[in-house]
Scaffold this motif. Structure first.
Motif, PDB file in Angstrom:
ATOM      1  N   VAL A 113       2.878  -5.197  -0.619  1.00 38.64           N
ATOM      2  CA  VAL A 113       2.889  -3.904  -1.302  1.00 38.64           C
ATOM      3  C   VAL A 113       2.782  -4.102  -2.813  1.00 38.64           C
ATOM      4  O   VAL A 113       3.158  -5.155  -3.341  1.00 38.64           O
ATOM      5  CB  VAL A 113       4.168  -3.101  -0.977  1.00 38.64           C
ATOM      6  CG1 VAL A 113       4.168  -2.631   0.469  1.00 38.64           C
ATOM      7  CG2 VAL A 113       5.414  -3.937  -1.236  1.00 38.64           C
ATOM      8  N   ALA A 114       2.294  -3.070  -3.490  1.00 37.43           N
ATOM      9  CA  ALA A 114       2.145  -3.117  -4.943  1.00 37.43           C
ATOM     10  C   ALA A 114       2.674  -1.815  -5.544  1.00 37.43           C
ATOM     11  O   ALA A 114       1.905  -0.957  -5.973  1.00 37.43           O
ATOM     12  CB  ALA A 114       0.682  -3.332  -5.323  1.00 37.43           C
ATOM     13  N   PHE A 129       7.990   2.022   8.741  1.00 37.68           N
ATOM     14  CA  PHE A 129       7.082   3.155   8.823  1.00 37.68           C
ATOM     15  C   PHE A 129       6.344   3.444   7.514  1.00 37.68           C
ATOM     16  O   PHE A 129       5.618   4.439   7.435  1.00 37.68           O
ATOM     17  CB  PHE A 129       7.838   4.407   9.273  1.00 37.68           C
ATOM     18  CG  PHE A 129       8.288   4.346  10.706  1.00 37.68           C
ATOM     19  CD1 PHE A 129       7.362   4.382  11.744  1.00 37.68           C
ATOM     20  CD2 PHE A 129       9.630   4.218  11.025  1.00 37.68           C
ATOM     21  CE1 PHE A 129       7.765   4.311  13.068  1.00 37.68           C
ATOM     22  CE2 PHE A 129      10.044   4.142  12.349  1.00 37.68           C
ATOM     23  CZ  PHE A 129       9.108   4.187  13.373  1.00 37.68           C
ATOM     24  N   LEU A 130       6.494   2.609   6.508  1.00 38.04           N
ATOM     25  CA  LEU A 130       5.792   2.831   5.246  1.00 38.04           C
ATOM     26  C   LEU A 130       4.404   2.195   5.301  1.00 38.04           C
ATOM     27  O   LEU A 130       4.264   1.014   5.631  1.00 38.04           O
ATOM     28  CB  LEU A 130       6.576   2.249   4.070  1.00 38.04           C
ATOM     29  CG  LEU A 130       6.015   2.655   2.705  1.00 38.04           C
ATOM     30  CD1 LEU A 130       6.378   4.097   2.381  1.00 38.04           C
ATOM     31  CD2 LEU A 130       6.508   1.719   1.608  1.00 38.04           C
ATOM     32  N   ASP A 131       3.389   2.978   4.962  1.00 38.09           N
ATOM     33  CA  ASP A 131       2.014   2.488   4.883  1.00 38.09           C
ATOM     34  C   ASP A 131       1.849   1.729   3.568  1.00 38.09           C
ATOM     35  O   ASP A 131       1.937   2.329   2.493  1.00 38.09           O
ATOM     36  CB  ASP A 131       1.049   3.680   4.943  1.00 38.09           C
ATOM     37  CG  ASP A 131      -0.403   3.279   4.781  1.00 38.09           C
ATOM     38  OD1 ASP A 131      -0.701   2.073   4.668  1.00 38.09           O
ATOM     39  OD2 ASP A 131      -1.262   4.195   4.740  1.00 38.09           O
ATOM     40  N   PRO A 132       1.616   0.416   3.589  1.00 33.95           N
ATOM     41  CA  PRO A 132       1.483  -0.331   2.343  1.00 33.95           C
ATOM     42  C   PRO A 132       0.325   0.123   1.473  1.00 33.95           C
ATOM     43  O   PRO A 132       0.353  -0.028   0.249  1.00 33.95           O
ATOM     44  CB  PRO A 132       1.254  -1.781   2.826  1.00 33.95           C
ATOM     45  CG  PRO A 132       1.828  -1.828   4.191  1.00 33.95           C
ATOM     46  CD  PRO A 132       1.557  -0.461   4.768  1.00 33.95           C
ATOM     47  N   THR A 133      -0.725   0.701   2.099  1.00 31.86           N
ATOM     48  CA  THR A 133      -1.910   1.092   1.344  1.00 31.86           C
ATOM     49  C   THR A 133      -1.657   2.318   0.479  1.00 31.86           C
ATOM     50  O   THR A 133      -2.001   2.355  -0.706  1.00 31.86           O
ATOM     51  CB  THR A 133      -3.082   1.361   2.302  1.00 31.86           C
ATOM     52  OG1 THR A 133      -3.270   0.232   3.151  1.00 31.86           O
ATOM     53  CG2 THR A 133      -4.367   1.615   1.521  1.00 31.86           C
ATOM     54  N   SER A 301      -4.275  -3.290   2.155  1.00 30.86           N
ATOM     55  CA  SER A 301      -5.171  -2.749   3.175  1.00 30.86           C
ATOM     56  C   SER A 301      -5.124  -3.543   4.479  1.00 30.86           C
ATOM     57  O   SER A 301      -5.658  -3.094   5.504  1.00 30.86           O
ATOM     58  CB  SER A 301      -6.613  -2.709   2.655  1.00 30.86           C
ATOM     59  OG  SER A 301      -7.059  -4.019   2.335  1.00 30.86           O
ATOM     60  N   ALA A 302      -4.449  -4.708   4.473  1.00 30.84           N
ATOM     61  CA  ALA A 302      -4.268  -5.458   5.719  1.00 30.84           C
ATOM     62  C   ALA A 302      -3.523  -4.626   6.748  1.00 30.84           C
ATOM     63  O   ALA A 302      -3.582  -4.904   7.952  1.00 30.84           O
ATOM     64  CB  ALA A 302      -3.517  -6.760   5.438  1.00 30.84           C
ATOM     65  N   ALA A 303      -2.824  -3.594   6.289  1.00 24.51           N
ATOM     66  CA  ALA A 303      -2.080  -2.726   7.210  1.00 24.51           C
ATOM     67  C   ALA A 303      -3.001  -2.007   8.191  1.00 24.51           C
ATOM     68  O   ALA A 303      -2.564  -1.617   9.275  1.00 24.51           O
ATOM     69  CB  ALA A 303      -1.276  -1.695   6.421  1.00 24.51           C
ATOM     70  N   GLU A 308      -2.514   0.131  11.960  1.00 27.39           N
ATOM     71  CA  GLU A 308      -3.306   1.260  12.444  1.00 27.39           C
ATOM     72  C   GLU A 308      -4.158   0.915  13.652  1.00 27.39           C
ATOM     73  O   GLU A 308      -4.322   1.742  14.562  1.00 27.39           O
ATOM     74  CB  GLU A 308      -4.160   1.815  11.301  1.00 27.39           C
ATOM     75  CG  GLU A 308      -3.303   2.495  10.241  1.00 27.39           C
ATOM     76  CD  GLU A 308      -4.083   2.882   8.997  1.00 27.39           C
ATOM     77  OE1 GLU A 308      -5.332   2.915   9.056  1.00 27.39           O
ATOM     78  OE2 GLU A 308      -3.444   3.150   7.968  1.00 27.39           O
ATOM     79  N   GLU A 309      -4.697  -0.296  13.702  1.00 32.49           N
ATOM     80  CA  GLU A 309      -5.486  -0.677  14.874  1.00 32.49           C
ATOM     81  C   GLU A 309      -4.617  -0.849  16.114  1.00 32.49           C
ATOM     82  O   GLU A 309      -5.124  -0.886  17.229  1.00 32.49           O
ATOM     83  CB  GLU A 309      -6.264  -1.966  14.593  1.00 32.49           C
ATOM     84  CG  GLU A 309      -7.418  -1.766  13.623  1.00 32.49           C
ATOM     85  CD  GLU A 309      -8.267  -3.016  13.450  1.00 32.49           C
ATOM     86  OE1 GLU A 309      -8.026  -4.006  14.184  1.00 32.49           O
ATOM     87  OE2 GLU A 309      -9.165  -2.999  12.595  1.00 32.49           O
TER      88      GLU A 309
END
Length: 322
Positions: A113-114, A129-133, A301-303, A308-309
């Motif tokens: 994360v950034a 449950f946090l989306d890193p993107t 975006s590796a998330a 997601e996949e």
């Protein structure tokens, strides 16, 4: 109330590793904010090293179990002084009527994360449950979104406590807490009314010895997690009573989802068709990637591949909310 959350997620991850040595006060102040009051003023320290622990209610624990998301949950016990609580093996833990007391909250596996405007991602313990993107919650607005998350930071303001928004402002600058209006704290689950509703009490202390050792080492087994989740799901608000039927059903359901992860032909973990069955395999994949990273960090975006996949719901992004 109005807060500026874009690019932050300070309340959803452990950002203490981003602080320079000697600048840890802003982060350390939040570690024990969910520790139950004892009335004695004695210090209580979580046995785990988790940060920003959002405690779930009994009904929320049941909902997560029903959706196949036992892997998303973890217990929290507290170490106390030698004149308090109850002894469990080498640990002395906070207790109610001789029963070890614990919360149940969301796990924080490592994710790239950034936050706070940083250009480069860092491996940080981040809410499952946090989306890193997008740094948005994947279950916001659903029936799984915890009440504790929904009333933050208003709850801290109602209690006169420092908010994570203010800690982030102090450490990284910017404005996060844009107003301080809040509702009264009359409906908060503190004191005796929390027992069985948010503060759970294990009826068999002797069975927790190995579990607490593994919790402290960050090595909980599926059976350990299932044990605590089953007790929470079987608790009765306002009492110490445990429903054996709910306990057996909760334990079976938790263990089923925790162990229903098998390697696929390419070595990745797959799981059942439960709504949140992606959670366990995603956690395992993040942990595997972080352990083998050798000092490198992938982009957030590796998330898309890891989460997601596997079936994780997407988040809208901040443009969609403007």
């Amino acid at each position: 109330m109005e807060v500026h959350c874009e690019g932050c997620a300070g309340c959803c991850l452990d950002w203490r590793p981003l602080l320079d040595e000697g600048e840890t006060d802003a982060g350390d102040r939040a570690v024990g904010r969910s520790i139950p009051e004892s009335g004695s003023g004695a210090e209580r320290t979580p046995i785990d090293d988790g940060y920003n622990f959002a405690a779930l209610t009994r009904d929320e624990v049941r909902t997560f179990l029903e959706r196949g998301a036992a892997a998303a949950l973890t217990p929290r016990f507290w170490a106390v002084g030698e004149d308090e609580g109850v002894a469990v093996g080498d640990h002395r833990v906070a207790a109610v009527a001789g029963r070890p007391a614990f919360f149940v909250g969301l796990r924080k596996p490592p994710k790239p994360v950034a936050p706070f405007g940083r250009e480069d991602a860092t491996w940080l313990p981040t809410c499952v449950f946090l989306d890193p993107t997008t740094l948005q919650c994947r279950i916001h607005g659903t029936d799984r979104f915890p009440d504790e998350c929904g009333v933050y930071p208003e709850r801290n303001l109602a209690l006169g406590a420092e908010t994570e928004c203010e800690r982030v402002e102090s450490a990284f600058g910017g404005e996060r807490l844009l107003e301080r209006s809040h509702d009264d704290a009359d409906d908060l689950l503190f004191g005796p009314q929390a027992i069985g509703a948010k503060l759970f009490c294990h009826p068999r202390p002797d069975e927790l010895e190995g579990l607490l050792d593994r919790l402290a080492a960050g090595e909980l087994r599926p059976a350990d997690r299932a044990e605590c989740l089953a007790v929470a799901a079987a608790s009765s608000p306002g009492t110490l009573a445990i429903s054996e039927n709910h306990y057996e059903r909760g334990y079976e359901r938790a263990l089923e989802s925790l162990e229903d992860v098998t390697p696929s032909d390419d070595g990745d973990a797959t799981a059942s068709d439960d709504e949140d069955a992606w959670v366990g395999p995603a956690i395992e994949e993040w942990e595997r990637r972080e352990a083998s990273a050798d000092g490198t960090t992938p982009t957030p975006s590796a998330a898309r591949t890891v989460e997601e996949e596997r079936g994780a719901p997407e988040t809208p992004g901040w443009d969609a909310l403007e």
